[in-house]
Design a protein around this motif. Structure first.
Motif, PDB file in Angstrom:
ATOM      1  N   PHE B  76      -7.297 -39.149 -50.007  1.00  0.00           N
ATOM      2  CA  PHE B  76      -6.303 -38.450 -49.167  1.00  0.00           C
ATOM      3  C   PHE B  76      -5.506 -38.484 -48.512  1.00  0.00           C
ATOM      4  O   PHE B  76      -4.253 -38.336 -48.769  1.00  0.00           O
ATOM      5  CB  PHE B  76      -7.690 -36.915 -48.341  1.00  0.00           C
ATOM      6  CG  PHE B  76      -8.833 -36.484 -49.130  1.00  0.00           C
ATOM      7  CD1 PHE B  76      -8.179 -35.881 -49.982  1.00  0.00           C
ATOM      8  CD2 PHE B  76      -9.105 -36.641 -48.082  1.00  0.00           C
ATOM      9  CE1 PHE B  76      -9.427 -34.996 -51.426  1.00  0.00           C
ATOM     10  CE2 PHE B  76     -11.090 -36.069 -49.552  1.00  0.00           C
ATOM     11  CZ  PHE B  76     -10.840 -35.246 -49.921  1.00  0.00           C
ATOM     12  N   LYS B  77      -5.009 -39.724 -48.252  1.00  0.00           N
ATOM     13  CA  LYS B  77      -4.469 -40.275 -47.147  1.00  0.00           C
ATOM     14  C   LYS B  77      -3.372 -40.323 -47.747  1.00  0.00           C
ATOM     15  O   LYS B  77      -2.124 -39.878 -47.523  1.00  0.00           O
ATOM     16  CB  LYS B  77      -4.436 -41.067 -46.713  1.00  0.00           C
ATOM     17  CG  LYS B  77      -3.555 -41.439 -45.129  1.00  0.00           C
ATOM     18  CD  LYS B  77      -4.501 -42.495 -43.978  1.00  0.00           C
ATOM     19  CE  LYS B  77      -2.861 -43.592 -43.565  1.00  0.00           C
ATOM     20  NZ  LYS B  77      -1.866 -42.914 -43.537  1.00  0.00           N
ATOM     21  N   GLU B  78      -3.318 -41.730 -49.144  1.00  0.00           N
ATOM     22  CA  GLU B  78      -2.356 -41.273 -49.754  1.00  0.00           C
ATOM     23  C   GLU B  78      -1.533 -40.119 -50.759  1.00  0.00           C
ATOM     24  O   GLU B  78      -1.060 -40.162 -50.664  1.00  0.00           O
ATOM     25  CB  GLU B  78      -3.224 -42.206 -51.656  1.00  0.00           C
ATOM     26  CG  GLU B  78      -4.090 -43.508 -50.647  1.00  0.00           C
ATOM     27  CD  GLU B  78      -4.350 -44.238 -52.054  1.00  0.00           C
ATOM     28  OE1 GLU B  78      -4.340 -43.794 -53.284  1.00  0.00           O
ATOM     29  OE2 GLU B  78      -5.292 -45.860 -51.916  1.00  0.00           O
ATOM     30  N   ALA B  79      -2.477 -39.675 -51.222  1.00  0.00           N
ATOM     31  CA  ALA B  79      -1.997 -38.215 -51.695  1.00  0.00           C
ATOM     32  C   ALA B  79      -1.075 -37.145 -51.318  1.00  0.00           C
ATOM     33  O   ALA B  79       0.099 -37.787 -50.517  1.00  0.00           O
ATOM     34  CB  ALA B  79      -3.532 -37.158 -52.219  1.00  0.00           C
ATOM     35  N   ASN B  91      -0.948 -30.843 -54.742  1.00  0.00           N
ATOM     36  CA  ASN B  91      -1.411 -30.984 -56.484  1.00  0.00           C
ATOM     37  C   ASN B  91      -2.144 -32.400 -55.782  1.00  0.00           C
ATOM     38  O   ASN B  91      -3.312 -32.615 -57.086  1.00  0.00           O
ATOM     39  CB  ASN B  91      -0.200 -31.114 -56.728  1.00  0.00           C
ATOM     40  CG  ASN B  91      -0.733 -31.031 -58.157  1.00  0.00           C
ATOM     41  OD1 ASN B  91      -2.115 -30.244 -58.434  1.00  0.00           O
ATOM     42  ND2 ASN B  91      -0.639 -31.549 -59.339  1.00  0.00           N
ATOM     43  N   GLY B  92      -1.808 -33.103 -54.567  1.00  0.00           N
ATOM     44  CA  GLY B  92      -1.967 -34.991 -54.900  1.00  0.00           C
ATOM     45  C   GLY B  92      -3.467 -34.759 -54.114  1.00  0.00           C
ATOM     46  O   GLY B  92      -4.268 -35.552 -54.960  1.00  0.00           O
ATOM     47  N   ARG B 215       5.250 -20.817 -55.414  1.00  0.00           N
ATOM     48  CA  ARG B 215       4.072 -20.677 -56.570  1.00  0.00           C
ATOM     49  C   ARG B 215       5.529 -21.463 -56.958  1.00  0.00           C
ATOM     50  O   ARG B 215       4.402 -21.820 -58.409  1.00  0.00           O
ATOM     51  CB  ARG B 215       4.085 -19.670 -56.470  1.00  0.00           C
ATOM     52  CG  ARG B 215       2.576 -19.383 -56.699  1.00  0.00           C
ATOM     53  CD  ARG B 215       2.571 -17.762 -56.764  1.00  0.00           C
ATOM     54  NE  ARG B 215       2.189 -17.862 -55.429  1.00  0.00           N
ATOM     55  CZ  ARG B 215       2.297 -16.302 -54.877  1.00  0.00           C
ATOM     56  NH1 ARG B 215       2.373 -14.893 -56.246  1.00  0.00           N
ATOM     57  NH2 ARG B 215       1.743 -15.752 -53.898  1.00  0.00           N
ATOM     58  N   LEU B 216       6.240 -20.895 -56.905  1.00  0.00           N
ATOM     59  CA  LEU B 216       7.342 -21.627 -58.449  1.00  0.00           C
ATOM     60  C   LEU B 216       7.681 -22.706 -58.570  1.00  0.00           C
ATOM     61  O   LEU B 216       7.162 -23.591 -59.954  1.00  0.00           O
ATOM     62  CB  LEU B 216       8.477 -20.909 -58.231  1.00  0.00           C
ATOM     63  CG  LEU B 216       9.241 -19.003 -58.279  1.00  0.00           C
ATOM     64  CD1 LEU B 216      10.250 -18.606 -58.321  1.00  0.00           C
ATOM     65  CD2 LEU B 216       9.262 -19.070 -60.225  1.00  0.00           C
ATOM     66  N   GLU B 217       7.421 -23.672 -57.414  1.00  0.00           N
ATOM     67  CA  GLU B 217       7.342 -25.008 -57.939  1.00  0.00           C
ATOM     68  C   GLU B 217       6.443 -25.572 -58.482  1.00  0.00           C
ATOM     69  O   GLU B 217       5.950 -26.220 -59.238  1.00  0.00           O
ATOM     70  CB  GLU B 217       7.464 -25.583 -56.584  1.00  0.00           C
ATOM     71  CG  GLU B 217       8.132 -27.421 -56.305  1.00  0.00           C
ATOM     72  CD  GLU B 217       7.571 -27.694 -54.519  1.00  0.00           C
ATOM     73  OE1 GLU B 217       8.402 -27.016 -54.181  1.00  0.00           O
ATOM     74  OE2 GLU B 217       7.563 -28.427 -55.145  1.00  0.00           O
ATOM     75  N   TYR B 218       5.256 -25.039 -58.051  1.00  0.00           N
ATOM     76  CA  TYR B 218       4.185 -25.262 -58.058  1.00  0.00           C
ATOM     77  C   TYR B 218       3.563 -25.393 -59.912  1.00  0.00           C
ATOM     78  O   TYR B 218       3.695 -26.381 -60.956  1.00  0.00           O
ATOM     79  CB  TYR B 218       2.704 -24.975 -57.718  1.00  0.00           C
ATOM     80  CG  TYR B 218       1.940 -25.154 -58.248  1.00  0.00           C
ATOM     81  CD1 TYR B 218       0.789 -26.426 -57.758  1.00  0.00           C
ATOM     82  CD2 TYR B 218       0.613 -24.238 -58.618  1.00  0.00           C
ATOM     83  CE1 TYR B 218      -0.088 -26.700 -58.245  1.00  0.00           C
ATOM     84  CE2 TYR B 218      -0.757 -24.530 -59.538  1.00  0.00           C
ATOM     85  CZ  TYR B 218      -1.066 -25.823 -58.860  1.00  0.00           C
ATOM     86  OH  TYR B 218      -2.353 -26.194 -59.489  1.00  0.00           O
TER      87      TYR B 218
END
Lengths: 232, 232
Positions: B76-79, B91-92, B215-218
């Motif tokens: 999780f930290k990496e993400a 998303n990560g 949401r658009l970015e996603y």
DNA sequence: TCTATTTACTGACTGACAGTAATACTTTAG
DNA sequence: CTAAAGTATTACTGTCAGTCAGTAAATAGA
């Protein structure tokens, strides 16, 4: 030649007696802490006799759980038959599930036990199949209800109804099991009321799958319920 | 007087050796089927020695699970450190959880085991606390990330970030455990790919908590990923 | 009605396994 | 060199799921 039939009935009754005893013991102690000797004593039979009817402790456990599936089935049936509109029925199903959790907590716990891979090894295939058949009846009812909602244009048609059912179901099940085991921790450490969280997630997901018109109806239904609560 | 420190280190190393052995056995057989004798043999120690370091089999099991929490923490930290925007990070995190499930399945199973009420009785309070502390670190990281997303106006502010985290988390966990134990059944009987269902529910819930701009970015990010997959 | 057979049941046992007590061995401290 | 503390082991106990050999009762056949 009714002797054979009578014997059959008696055997069935004995099985039910064992199940009654097992249920009492399992509900009180859970699978691991309950012993077959206790169950035998509760059933007023010898332990060996239990093994004439059930191949293992886990089998017996699962047989009790199957009773719970029957109760769940009735609750869902009432909900679906009871409501007049799709939205009402859907809300009824939600309530039925909550009732299952709140008033049949022991059965609820048994169901989640079936998920763990640990469990499966010690269970006979016959009993596993029996469980799946009963479990499937419940899924069948929910899924066909969702499909009906789609065909009546109250539930969105751009998702698979089966998938919607699984997602809503799984979400509720996991939150409930969290409530069951961690409610105090979340309340105490982060001041979160998981029961409220469950309600919120139900609302979010139900709104997400309804068509716009159905969503309006649902909003109204929730307002009515709110009012009802204030009056009591 | 470094003798005490050395002893301390040696004791710690012995504990790690036992944990290594226990992990191998638990991963292969699960809690119930694994025996302390097996673990002792794998650790090349007598069984009684195990009990000098861990108060029960369940305690040992939980100690192994705590290692898994550490792995999860790193993922999780990496993400969160890796992504540049909130949406990317989110998303990560989703991918990190999927990785945890797919490549550390044994740990994943251990975590869900901790939920069952059966389990708790045989575990020492000290180990339970240790587990909660580690588990809490992970929650803390996720929750504060959500809170940051809210303050940066990429995540909706009309829900409690803690609740959003719990809902997304629980949803994923329950679908994953269903995948783990029932994937074939759903594929075979209803032609449902639960992995796809998991992805869909992730998308639904993530979209539900993002602000319109985010949401658009996603959506764009998902399109890019899609393209990437087609190219490989 | 007497005997053979099947069915329902049980007490006593076994084997597996978590956990422990008694004891031995090793290292450190004085 | 010895007492104390720490580390390990062997051999044991208690619990419990599951089994086995046998009994008693019901049924079928003569």
């Amino acid at each position: 030649m009714g002797i054979h039939e009578r014997k059959e009935r008696e055997k069935e009754r004995r099985k039910e007696e064992i199940l009654d005893a097992a249920q009492r013991v399992f509900f009180e102690k859970g699978l691991n802490s309950a012993t077959m000797d206790e169950i035998a004593e509760a059933a007023e039979l010898s332990k060996a006799t239990l093994y004439l009817h059930f191949v293992s402790k886990e089998d017996l456990y699962l047989a009790v759980a199957i009773r719970g599936l029957g109760i769940a089935h009735e609750l869902f049936k009432e909900a679906i038959d009871g409501g007049t509109t799709i939205v009402e029925k859907l809300n009824g199903v939600k309530k039925a599930y909550t009732t299952l959790f709140n008033t049949h907590r022991n059965y609820f716990r048994m169901f989640s036990f079936f998920q763990t891979p640990q469990f499966h090894k010690q269970v006979s295939d016959a009993m596993k199949d029996a469980f799946r058949v009963e479990s499937n009846k419940n899924w069948e009812m929910i899924i066909s209800f969702f499909a009906r909602g789609v065909s009546e244009k109250r539930i969105r048609n751009d998702f698979d109804p089966v998938e919607m059912a699984i997602v809503i179901w799984s979400n509720a099940a996991s939150l409930m099991s969290r409530i069951d085991s961690e409610a105090e921790v979340w309340k105490y450490r982060r001041n979160i009321d998981l029961n409220k969280t469950l309600e919120t997630s139900f609302r979010l997901l139900i709104e997400a799958i309804l068509t716009p018109e159905a969503r309006l109806e649902y909003a109204e239904l929730l307002r009515d319920e709110e009012k009802h609560i204030q009056f009591k």
